[in-house]
Design a protein around this motif. Structure first.
Motif, PDB file in Angstrom:
ATOM      1  N   VAL A 199       5.009  -3.034 -12.706  1.00  0.00           N
ATOM      2  CA  VAL A 199       4.669  -1.772 -12.052  1.00  0.00           C
ATOM      3  C   VAL A 199       4.042  -2.031 -10.682  1.00  0.00           C
ATOM      4  O   VAL A 199       4.334  -1.333  -9.694  1.00  0.00           O
ATOM      5  N   LEU A 200       3.178  -3.047 -10.585  1.00  0.00           N
ATOM      6  CA  LEU A 200       2.547  -3.370  -9.304  1.00  0.00           C
ATOM      7  C   LEU A 200       3.584  -3.807  -8.282  1.00  0.00           C
ATOM      8  O   LEU A 200       3.551  -3.364  -7.108  1.00  0.00           O
ATOM      9  N   VAL A 201       4.524  -4.647  -8.707  1.00  0.00           N
ATOM     10  CA  VAL A 201       5.580  -5.087  -7.779  1.00  0.00           C
ATOM     11  C   VAL A 201       6.438  -3.899  -7.331  1.00  0.00           C
ATOM     12  O   VAL A 201       6.822  -3.774  -6.168  1.00  0.00           O
ATOM     13  N   LEU A 202       6.727  -3.000  -8.303  1.00  0.00           N
ATOM     14  CA  LEU A 202       7.544  -1.833  -7.979  1.00  0.00           C
ATOM     15  C   LEU A 202       6.816  -0.942  -6.957  1.00  0.00           C
ATOM     16  O   LEU A 202       7.426  -0.442  -5.995  1.00  0.00           O
ATOM     17  N   LEU A 203       5.509  -0.740  -7.160  1.00  0.00           N
ATOM     18  CA  LEU A 203       4.742   0.057  -6.218  1.00  0.00           C
ATOM     19  C   LEU A 203       4.707  -0.588  -4.846  1.00  0.00           C
ATOM     20  O   LEU A 203       4.860   0.100  -3.814  1.00  0.00           O
ATOM     21  N   TYR A 208       6.901  -2.548  -3.643  1.00  0.00           N
ATOM     22  CA  TYR A 208       8.239  -2.433  -3.063  1.00  0.00           C
ATOM     23  C   TYR A 208       8.463  -1.023  -2.485  1.00  0.00           C
ATOM     24  O   TYR A 208       9.001  -0.861  -1.380  1.00  0.00           O
ATOM     25  N   MET A 209       8.035  -0.039  -3.273  1.00  0.00           N
ATOM     26  CA  MET A 209       8.208   1.338  -2.801  1.00  0.00           C
ATOM     27  C   MET A 209       7.401   1.593  -1.523  1.00  0.00           C
ATOM     28  O   MET A 209       7.886   2.208  -0.572  1.00  0.00           O
ATOM     29  N   ILE A 210       6.157   1.080  -1.495  1.00  0.00           N
ATOM     30  CA  ILE A 210       5.331   1.251  -0.299  1.00  0.00           C
ATOM     31  C   ILE A 210       5.936   0.498   0.887  1.00  0.00           C
ATOM     32  O   ILE A 210       6.026   1.015   2.015  1.00  0.00           O
ATOM     33  N   GLY A 211       6.367  -0.711   0.625  1.00  0.00           N
ATOM     34  CA  GLY A 211       6.975  -1.493   1.695  1.00  0.00           C
ATOM     35  C   GLY A 211       8.271  -0.889   2.194  1.00  0.00           C
ATOM     36  O   GLY A 211       8.585  -0.896   3.399  1.00  0.00           O
ATOM     37  N   ARG A 212       9.024  -0.324   1.269  1.00  0.00           N
ATOM     38  CA  ARG A 212      10.269   0.337   1.688  1.00  0.00           C
ATOM     39  C   ARG A 212       9.971   1.568   2.541  1.00  0.00           C
ATOM     40  O   ARG A 212      10.650   1.834   3.536  1.00  0.00           O
ATOM     41  N   ASN A 213       8.948   2.310   2.132  1.00  0.00           N
ATOM     42  CA  ASN A 213       8.568   3.485   2.910  1.00  0.00           C
ATOM     43  C   ASN A 213       8.076   3.097   4.292  1.00  0.00           C
ATOM     44  O   ASN A 213       8.270   3.827   5.268  1.00  0.00           O
ATOM     45  N   GLU A 214       7.415   1.935   4.367  1.00  0.00           N
ATOM     46  CA  GLU A 214       6.906   1.451   5.646  1.00  0.00           C
ATOM     47  C   GLU A 214       7.901   0.538   6.351  1.00  0.00           C
ATOM     48  O   GLU A 214       7.573  -0.061   7.378  1.00  0.00           O
ATOM     49  N   HIS A 215       9.094   0.420   5.823  1.00  0.00           N
ATOM     50  CA  HIS A 215      10.153  -0.411   6.391  1.00  0.00           C
ATOM     51  C   HIS A 215       9.706  -1.880   6.521  1.00  0.00           C
ATOM     52  O   HIS A 215      10.002  -2.555   7.497  1.00  0.00           O
TER      53      HIS A 215
END
Length: 326
Positions: free
Chosen positions: A21-25, A27-34
């Protein structure tokens, strides 16, 4: 022993799940921040960042396409904003696109808006600096509204004074007069009648001009008759010749009068003699007296002849003939 192994398995499963879950979060944050995607850099320079911070969203025609990576002060009046843009937009954003700072909603976070201009300009490349549009701040808007409010207040005050003057002037009494509409109607009616008469007169003039062009009527005959025109030209020539003759006669009379005046001034000539020579005047008077006496003697002789027996019959016949003719 079995219970301990089971607890360890549950603990491991829980830890692995938490890590997932931490890695997924992340990833999602990093994807949102490109952070994990492929991006390229575009820049823009502003005089006022309007509270823009690192991480604010970048939009192209309302669609989020990147984030603000860095904000630096290049000069005392220049602020450079570095944006991370999704590489998919390489085929969309062009060099003539305009960058501006807006707000997410009415009072939300600041965002960078990229607005397209044309489809013929070349595409923007990594590191290009786009054109910016001046930012209109809320303080400037409020200041403008304040000035507008003051102007409206002045206009309202002047309008109030104008209305008061109108109420006290003769214009208001004129507008309040119930007879004015009737007078205006009468005036308009008179104007319509005058316009109708003018239209009729214009029609008559048009017909008159057409008749003149066609040679109808007295005026048309005068204008179309070439013989009459020739006679008028001949009469004009004769009048011109008569004028020239009159000018010549006047010149001659002037010369004669000049000669007479010169003769009188020089004490010679016939006119001077008739006017000023007393001897000639006396001779003329004597001659006139002799002529008068001779005329009287001739009359007496004729009267004597009438009574003479030799010519008495002749004169009687003459008198009878005159009576018959009457």
């Amino acid at each position: 022993m079995a219970t301990r192994i089971s607890d360890n398995i549950r603990l491991g499963t829980f830890v692995l799940g938490g890590l997932f879950v931490l890695v997924l979060l992340l990833y999602m944050i990093g994807r949102n921040e490109h952070l994990f995607g492929t991006t390229y850099v575009l820049k823009a320079r502003f005089h006022n960042a309007q509270g823009l911070v690192k991480g604010n969203n970048v939009r192209f025609s309302g669609i989020q396409v990147g984030t603000v990576r860095k904000i630096t002060i290049e000069e005392s009046t220049q602020i450079e904003v570095t944006m991370s843009i999704d590489k998919k937009m390489r085929r969309v954003i062009r060099k003539d696109a305009v960058v501006s700072i807006g707000t997410d909603g009415l009072v939300g976070d600041k965002v960078v808006d990229i607005t397209p201009v044309s489809l013929i300009c070349s595409l923007a490349r990594d590191g290009d600096t786009l054109t910016t549009k001046p930012v209109v701040s809320l303080a400037a808007l409020l200041d403008t509204l304040d000035h507008s409010g003051r102007d409206i207040s002045v206009i309202a005050s002047e309008l109030k004074m104008t209305v008061q003057r109108v109420n006290r002037s003769a214009i208001w009494s004129l507008l309040d007069d119930s007879t004015v509409p009737a007078d205006i109607k009468v005036t308009l009616s008179n104007i319509r009648q005058a316009s109708g008469r003018a239209s009729v007169m214009a029609g008559g003039l048009d017909r008159l001009v057409q008749d003149m062009r066609a040679g109808r009527g007295a005026a048309g005959i005068l204008l179309a008759d070439t013989v009459l025109a020739g006679d008028i030209r001949q009469a004009g020539k004769r009048i011109r010749l008569a004028g020239e003759t009159a000018d010549s006669l006047i010149g001659t009379l002037k010369n004669v009068a000049g000669d007479v005046q010169a003769g009188v001034a020089k004490n010679n000539g016939v006119v001077h003699a008739l006017l000023y020579d007393t001897a000639i005047i006396e001779k003329l008077n004597t001659s006139l007296d002799h002529i008068q006496k001779g005329t009287e003697g001739f009359s007496q002789s004729m009267e004597a002849l009438k009574h003479s027996f030799l010519l008495r019959g002749y004169f009687r016949k003459q008198e009878k003939q005159k009576k018959k003719n009457k």
